[in-house]
Write a protein that holds these residues in place. Structure first.
Motif, PDB file in Angstrom:
ATOM      1  N   THR A  96       0.836  -1.200   0.000  1.00  0.00           N
ATOM      2  CA  THR A  96       0.000   0.000   0.000  1.00  0.00           C
ATOM      3  C   THR A  96       0.872   1.253   0.000  1.00  0.00           C
ATOM      4  O   THR A  96       1.741   1.421   0.848  1.00  0.00           O
ATOM      5  CB  THR A  96      -0.928   0.015   1.225  1.00  0.00           C
ATOM      6  N   ALA A  97       0.649   2.120  -0.971  1.00  0.00           N
ATOM      7  CA  ALA A  97       1.462   3.328  -1.131  1.00  0.00           C
ATOM      8  C   ALA A  97       0.928   4.135  -2.308  1.00  0.00           C
ATOM      9  O   ALA A  97       0.086   3.655  -3.076  1.00  0.00           O
ATOM     10  CB  ALA A  97       2.929   2.981  -1.376  1.00  0.00           C
ATOM     11  N   VAL A  98       1.465   5.340  -2.443  1.00  0.00           N
ATOM     12  CA  VAL A  98       1.294   6.088  -3.683  1.00  0.00           C
ATOM     13  C   VAL A  98       2.444   5.693  -4.607  1.00  0.00           C
ATOM     14  O   VAL A  98       3.605   5.737  -4.209  1.00  0.00           O
ATOM     15  CB  VAL A  98       1.300   7.609  -3.441  1.00  0.00           C
ATOM     16  N   TYR A  99       2.091   5.291  -5.810  1.00  0.00           N
ATOM     17  CA  TYR A  99       3.081   4.840  -6.788  1.00  0.00           C
ATOM     18  C   TYR A  99       3.335   5.941  -7.807  1.00  0.00           C
ATOM     19  O   TYR A  99       2.391   6.503  -8.374  1.00  0.00           O
ATOM     20  CB  TYR A  99       2.595   3.575  -7.480  1.00  0.00           C
ATOM     21  N   TYR A 100       4.618   6.205  -8.044  1.00  0.00           N
ATOM     22  CA  TYR A 100       5.036   7.244  -8.973  1.00  0.00           C
ATOM     23  C   TYR A 100       5.888   6.634 -10.083  1.00  0.00           C
ATOM     24  O   TYR A 100       6.695   5.739  -9.824  1.00  0.00           O
ATOM     25  CB  TYR A 100       5.894   8.300  -8.275  1.00  0.00           C
ATOM     26  N   CYS A 101       5.752   7.142 -11.279  1.00  0.00           N
ATOM     27  CA  CYS A 101       6.718   6.809 -12.317  1.00  0.00           C
ATOM     28  C   CYS A 101       7.620   8.017 -12.538  1.00  0.00           C
ATOM     29  O   CYS A 101       7.218   9.161 -12.334  1.00  0.00           O
ATOM     30  CB  CYS A 101       6.055   6.369 -13.607  1.00  0.00           C
ATOM     31  N   GLY A 119       5.742  11.715 -12.459  1.00  0.00           N
ATOM     32  CA  GLY A 119       4.296  11.806 -12.549  1.00  0.00           C
ATOM     33  C   GLY A 119       3.713  12.276 -11.237  1.00  0.00           C
ATOM     34  O   GLY A 119       4.433  12.505 -10.257  1.00  0.00           O
ATOM     35  N   GLN A 120       2.406  12.393 -11.206  1.00  0.00           N
ATOM     36  CA  GLN A 120       1.714  12.927 -10.028  1.00  0.00           C
ATOM     37  C   GLN A 120       1.393  11.851  -8.998  1.00  0.00           C
ATOM     38  O   GLN A 120       1.039  12.174  -7.864  1.00  0.00           O
ATOM     39  CB  GLN A 120       0.421  13.637 -10.463  1.00  0.00           C
ATOM     40  N   GLY A 121       1.497  10.586  -9.382  1.00  0.00           N
ATOM     41  CA  GLY A 121       1.260   9.492  -8.450  1.00  0.00           C
ATOM     42  C   GLY A 121      -0.142   8.923  -8.546  1.00  0.00           C
ATOM     43  O   GLY A 121      -1.093   9.628  -8.903  1.00  0.00           O
ATOM     44  N   THR A 122      -0.255   7.640  -8.200  1.00  0.00           N
ATOM     45  CA  THR A 122      -1.551   6.970  -8.150  1.00  0.00           C
ATOM     46  C   THR A 122      -1.570   6.085  -6.910  1.00  0.00           C
ATOM     47  O   THR A 122      -0.587   5.414  -6.588  1.00  0.00           O
ATOM     48  CB  THR A 122      -1.816   6.166  -9.438  1.00  0.00           C
ATOM     49  N   GLN A 123      -2.694   6.090  -6.205  1.00  0.00           N
ATOM     50  CA  GLN A 123      -2.803   5.374  -4.937  1.00  0.00           C
ATOM     51  C   GLN A 123      -3.110   3.905  -5.172  1.00  0.00           C
ATOM     52  O   GLN A 123      -4.028   3.560  -5.923  1.00  0.00           O
ATOM     53  CB  GLN A 123      -3.907   6.001  -4.081  1.00  0.00           C
ATOM     54  N   VAL A 124      -2.362   3.057  -4.487  1.00  0.00           N
ATOM     55  CA  VAL A 124      -2.640   1.620  -4.450  1.00  0.00           C
ATOM     56  C   VAL A 124      -2.871   1.236  -2.989  1.00  0.00           C
ATOM     57  O   VAL A 124      -2.027   1.515  -2.136  1.00  0.00           O
ATOM     58  CB  VAL A 124      -1.470   0.810  -5.037  1.00  0.00           C
ATOM     59  N   THR A 125      -4.015   0.624  -2.730  1.00  0.00           N
ATOM     60  CA  THR A 125      -4.348   0.197  -1.379  1.00  0.00           C
ATOM     61  C   THR A 125      -4.660  -1.288  -1.399  1.00  0.00           C
ATOM     62  O   THR A 125      -5.509  -1.733  -2.173  1.00  0.00           O
ATOM     63  CB  THR A 125      -5.556   0.969  -0.831  1.00  0.00           C
TER      64      THR A 125
END
Length: 128
Positions: A96-101, A119-125
């Motif tokens: 679980t984290a915010v994932y960035y490329c 990038g701005q990030g996308t949340q994975v829970t």
């Protein structure tokens, strides 16, 4: 304008799978390695995995090796655009984290300070 846009995050149960994508635009990203990082609440940003500009070399952190795969597709897009995917299988709550490329020229390194574009990030829970 240079852009990296992540998508595909969401909520998944432990043991499940998600696929993230990072679409780049604004310059010729075919010369750039693209790498995924993540940041959990209260923790530092950490290296997850990345792929070199040619796709011939990949690197992963020990915590995701064997579960996550990074791959890229330079063929479907225009010369100024490419898409890099992070396929995540066997997800655990600790993923679980915010994932960035992020992107840098040619090769993958684990040091986030070496990347030029983010990038701005996308949340994975991941729920237990």
């Amino acid at each position: 304008q240079v852009q990296l846009i992540e998508s595909g995050g969401g909520l998944v149960q432990a043991g499940g799978s998600l696929s993230l994508s990072c679409t780049t635009s604004g310059r010729t990203f075919r010369s750039y390695a693209v790498t995924w990082f993540r940041q959990a609440p209260g923790k530092e940003r950490e290296f997850v995995g990345g792929i070199s500009f040619s796709g011939g070399s990949r690197g992963y952190s020990d915590s995701v090796k064997g579960r996550f795969t990074v791959f890229r597709d330079n063929t479907k897009n225009t010369v100024n655009q490419t898409t890099v995917f992070l396929q995540m299988n066997g997800l655990k709550p600790e993923d679980t984290a915010v994932y960035y490329c992020a992107a840098r020229l040619f090769t993958v390194v684990a040091d986030s300070g070496s990347y030029d574009y983010w990038g701005q990030g996308t949340q994975v829970t991941v729920s237990s």
